[in-house]
Scaffold this active site. Structure first.
Site, PDB file in Angstrom:
ATOM      1  N   ARG A   1      49.129  67.116  60.682  1.00 55.20           N
ATOM      2  CA  ARG A   1      47.851  66.509  61.021  1.00 55.20           C
ATOM      3  C   ARG A   1      47.151  67.354  62.085  1.00 55.20           C
ATOM      4  NH1 ARG A   1      48.151  64.468  56.899  1.00 55.20           N
ATOM      5  NH2 ARG A   1      48.130  62.263  56.322  1.00 55.20           N
TER       6      ARG A   1
ATOM      7  N   GLU B   1      37.273  67.931  59.114  1.00 56.64           N
ATOM      8  CA  GLU B   1      37.440  68.735  57.911  1.00 56.64           C
ATOM      9  C   GLU B   1      36.194  68.651  57.033  1.00 56.64           C
ATOM     10  OE1 GLU B   1      42.303  68.488  57.682  1.00 56.64           O
ATOM     11  OE2 GLU B   1      41.141  67.413  56.176  1.00 56.64           O
TER      12      GLU B   1
ATOM     13  N   HIS C   1      43.549  72.026  53.938  1.00 54.31           N
ATOM     14  CA  HIS C   1      44.394  70.829  53.817  1.00 54.31           C
ATOM     15  C   HIS C   1      44.929  70.720  52.392  1.00 54.31           C
ATOM     16  CE1 HIS C   1      45.146  66.837  56.053  1.00 54.31           C
ATOM     17  NE2 HIS C   1      46.128  67.047  55.190  1.00 54.31           N
TER      18      HIS C   1
END
Length: 318
Positions: free
Chosen positions: A231, A260, A279
């Protein structure tokens, strides 16, 4: 009117014929990878919410009066207000282990890429400079794993297979797994002191926010590399940019960010020997199919009025 499965995961039911099976079971699949007006309108009809990265908070649950379950298309539950779901009587599930192989493989690949200056070497060829850069072998180096769950354990096995030494730290260590795999469990400070590569595999949340900041990085070995496939909140990017820019750390690979996509104007993104990905640690065909199958299996169980074994708030629903 068909019952609605609402998903914010861009990859749920995109392979393996799962979308056809969902339709054959009489469901309408509504996709909203971005939270917008259409998403909020769809919540009013949703019976199941398959959660990607967008937050599922108390207001989300309140806006879905027909909700029978929140199902995480992944592992990390930090974006879901489980207490709010429990108060509303809504089960929450996840897909433990479904993406462990995918994330572990990507982390190991990043270790090789940073050790051999792969990104910089690629750039010198494509830009016509042809600059050979000396790297170092990973065999004999020490991998430190912070978070020794299913992903950390998979990564440990892989790293041992290529000749690395592996140490790990976990707040709730699985000592039996560590002994079986051959991993030394150590304190947090010892992990920082000894790791040539430090790979993060923690869940998010307040307990881990900012955990790897200036103090932690100062303890790390000169030239060590940091990898975050967990994370974004765990790592302080300002501190990381300072540690890399000063030469104290030798490299970093980041797959997760607080925002993001991140602001690439940050100093970190101009530094050498860094590796960034969007990600996508869990994004393999196999992982996506495993997660989807687990989610739909749990939807079918919930639709029958039963609780899936993977329900994380089962005790609070009694």
């Amino acid at each position: 009117m068909s019952p609605v499965i609402l998903t914010t995961s861009p990859t749920f039911a995109t392979i393996g014929g799962l979308s056809e099976r969902i339709a054959a079971d009489g469901y309408e699949l509504a996709r909203f990878p971005q939270v917008d007006a259409g998403y909020h309108a769809a919540l009013a009809r949703a019976e199941f919410l398959v959660a990607g990265l967008p937050a599922v908070d108390a207001s989300t649950i309140a806006a879905a009066p027909h909700l029978k379950g929140v199902l995480k298309h992944g592992v990390g539950l930090d974006s879901i207000d489980i207490d709010a779901a429990s108060r509303a009587g809504v089960p929450v599930t996840s897909t433990p282990g479904a993406n462990a192989q995918a994330v572990a493989e990507m982390a190991l690949g990043a270790i090789f890429a940073l050790s051999r200056n792969t990104v910089a070497g690629h750039a010198t060829v494509t830009q016509g400079r042809w600059e050979r850069r000396r790297g170092r072998e990973v065999a004999g180096r020490t991998l430190g794993i912070l978070g020794f769950g299913q992903i950390g354990q998979r990564l440990a096995r892989m790293a041992l297979g290529v000749g690395m030494r592996v140490i790990a730290h976990d707040a709730f260590p699985n000592l039996a797994a560590a002994e079986e795999i051959g991993v030394e469990m150590v304190s947090f400070d010892t992990l920082l002191d000894r790791a040539d590569h430090l790979s993060l595999h923690l869940s998010g949340g307040p307990a881990s926010t900012g955990l790897i900041g200036s103090q932690a990085m100062a303890r790390m070995k000169p030239g060590a590399c940091l990898l975050n496939f967990a994370r974004g909140s765990i790592v302080n990017l300002d501190a990381l940019a300072q540690a890399l820019g000063s030469g104290h750390l030798g490299g970093a690979a980041l797959d997760a960010f607080v925002h993001e996509p991140p602001d690439i104007g940050h100093a970190l993104f101009a530094l050498p020997n860094t590796l960034f990905s969007p990600h996508s640690g869990a994004d393999t065909t196999e992982s996506i199919q495993r997660m989807g199958e687990m989610v739909f299996e749990d939807i079918q169980t919930l639709a029958k009025g039963d609780l899936p074994e993977r329900t994380v708030n089962q005790a609070d629903l009694a």
